[in-house]
Scaffold this motif. Structure first.
Motif, PDB file in Angstrom:
ATOM      1  N   PRO A 190       0.826  -1.214   0.000  1.00 45.64           N
ATOM      2  CA  PRO A 190       0.000   0.000   0.000  1.00 45.64           C
ATOM      3  C   PRO A 190       0.862   1.265   0.000  1.00 45.64           C
ATOM      4  O   PRO A 190       1.883   1.335   0.683  1.00 45.64           O
ATOM      5  N   SER A 191       0.437   2.248  -0.769  1.00 44.52           N
ATOM      6  CA  SER A 191       1.092   3.561  -0.777  1.00 44.52           C
ATOM      7  C   SER A 191       0.358   4.485   0.189  1.00 44.52           C
ATOM      8  O   SER A 191      -0.739   4.155   0.653  1.00 44.52           O
ATOM      9  N   PRO A 192       0.927   5.644   0.513  1.00 43.65           N
ATOM     10  CA  PRO A 192       0.245   6.576   1.418  1.00 43.65           C
ATOM     11  C   PRO A 192      -1.136   6.997   0.914  1.00 43.65           C
ATOM     12  O   PRO A 192      -2.000   7.386   1.712  1.00 43.65           O
ATOM     13  N   ARG A 193      -1.354   6.933  -0.384  1.00 41.12           N
ATOM     14  CA  ARG A 193      -2.665   7.318  -0.937  1.00 41.12           C
ATOM     15  C   ARG A 193      -3.683   6.192  -0.868  1.00 41.12           C
ATOM     16  O   ARG A 193      -4.820   6.352  -1.290  1.00 41.12           O
ATOM     17  N   GLY A 194      -3.239   5.039  -0.389  1.00 40.19           N
ATOM     18  CA  GLY A 194      -4.173   3.938  -0.225  1.00 40.19           C
ATOM     19  C   GLY A 194      -4.125   2.894  -1.325  1.00 40.19           C
ATOM     20  O   GLY A 194      -4.582   1.769  -1.123  1.00 40.19           O
ATOM     21  N   ARG A 197       0.824  -0.464  -4.919  1.00 41.60           N
ATOM     22  CA  ARG A 197       1.795  -0.207  -5.980  1.00 41.60           C
ATOM     23  C   ARG A 197       2.733  -1.403  -6.104  1.00 41.60           C
ATOM     24  O   ARG A 197       3.060  -2.074  -5.115  1.00 41.60           O
ATOM     25  N   SER A 262      13.034  -0.186  -0.696  1.00 45.68           N
ATOM     26  CA  SER A 262      13.482   1.181  -0.462  1.00 45.68           C
ATOM     27  C   SER A 262      14.162   1.848  -1.643  1.00 45.68           C
ATOM     28  O   SER A 262      14.281   3.066  -1.675  1.00 45.68           O
ATOM     29  N   VAL A 287       1.630   0.627   5.386  1.00 42.57           N
ATOM     30  CA  VAL A 287       1.747   1.615   4.309  1.00 42.57           C
ATOM     31  C   VAL A 287       3.217   1.941   4.121  1.00 42.57           C
ATOM     32  O   VAL A 287       3.976   2.097   5.084  1.00 42.57           O
ATOM     33  N   THR A 288       3.629   2.028   2.849  1.00 44.90           N
ATOM     34  CA  THR A 288       5.022   2.377   2.539  1.00 44.90           C
ATOM     35  C   THR A 288       5.077   3.771   1.937  1.00 44.90           C
ATOM     36  O   THR A 288       4.127   4.233   1.301  1.00 44.90           O
ATOM     37  N   SER A 289       6.210   4.430   2.115  1.00 39.71           N
ATOM     38  CA  SER A 289       6.366   5.775   1.577  1.00 39.71           C
ATOM     39  C   SER A 289       6.736   5.743   0.119  1.00 39.71           C
ATOM     40  O   SER A 289       7.161   4.708  -0.399  1.00 39.71           O
TER      41      SER A 289
END
Length: 289
Positions: A190-194, A197, A262, A287-289
């Motif tokens: 999951p990305s910060p936007r939900g 990816r 990363s 959630v990952t950045s």
């Protein structure tokens, strides 16, 4: 010793650099090519490494050089960690020689040479070698080489590798491959936007995992295939990854050489799928950045 970079061949006489797959990298690494020309004429086997001002190895910074070349004011420099010497001049083929001889020749060739091109450290002490993992600015593993003639392929070379491994949970976004033996999973987080990816493509699945996942994965999009940039599953310049999308409802545990995706938001090397996590839901993933 193994660090995280790009395996290359460097011809010092012409100052030309090629990737393991034969792609010429001379222009992108023109500063390294210029340094190489200061050495005696030889063909080196080594690895390009991006070294930050703090002395750390950064695979991400190395990727920024692809197709671009040196950038003034960058906070890193590119070096060559030389593993081996394959030839000296245009007449001496070093490959039939034993590794100990080639190592001695390598040290002689690099003695007093440019600091950008140095031999990797070696040891015959296993405990010392294992202590290097995670130290020395980012060593990710070590390689054991037998004292025998050079072999290009890893299977024929007799090399043994030790890596530090990490396990983590990821979502299944799709399936690649055109036959059961080549099937692998497109992995997502999951990305910060939900949204999920893609962060990598796993190694080919075992027969047991293929059988287990067959009843869990549900194709979506009417069975039409999609593509991901080649960088998701390999190095810059790799061809696009064709895959069959599935509903992102299954979580698997993977074993990777990074604690997180990363480097440019992906795994540097293809992770191995360890097991299916039927006890976890996709919305429980961090959630990952």
């Amino acid at each position: 010793m193994e660090k995280d970079g790009w395996r290359v061949s460097v011809h010092t006489g012409s100052g030309r650099i090629w990737s393991r797959h034969g792609k010429e990298l001379t222009r992108a690494f023109s500063d390294v090519a210029e340094a190489a020309r200061a050495l005696p004429d030889c063909l080196l086997d080594g690895e390009l490494l991006a070294v930050t001002e703090a002395g750390e190895i950064s695979f991400g910074r190395l990727q920024t050089r692809a197709g671009r070349g040196p950038k003034p004011g960058a906070d890193f420099a590119v070096h060559v960690a030389a593993f081996d010497v394959l030839a000296v001049g245009d007449r001496t083929d070093c490959r039939p020689r034993r590794y100990g001889e080639r190592r001695a020749t390598l040290l002689e060739l690099l003695e007093g040479g440019p600091p950008q091109i140095r031999p990797v450290p070696t040891t015959t002490d296993i405990e010392e070698a294992l202590s290097w993992i995670g130290a020395l600015g980012g060593v990710e593993g070590v390689v054991s080489k037998p004292d025998r003639p050079y072999a290009a392929s890893r299977t024929a070379s007799g090399w043994l590798k030790w890596r530090k491994r990490h396990t983590l949970d990821v979502a299944v976004l799709g399936v690649t491959g055109t036959s059961p033996a080549t099937q692998a999973l497109v992995l997502g987080l999951p990305s910060p936007r939900g949204a999920l990816r893609a962060v990598g493509v796993g190694l080919p699945l075992s027969a047991a995992l293929r059988h287990q996942l067959a009843g869990l994965l549900d194709p979506q999009g009417g069975g039409a295939r999609s593509e991901l940039p080649g960088t998701v599953g390999g190095l810059p310049g790799a061809p696009p990854v064709s895959y069959l999308p599935v509903r992102p409802e299954v979580v698997v545990e993977i074993e990777a050489d990074q604690p997180a995706a990363s480097e440019f938001g992906r795994f540097r090397h293809r992770p191995r799928v360890v097991r299916v996590r039927e006890d976890l839901a996709v919305d429980e993933l961090p959630v990952t950045s």
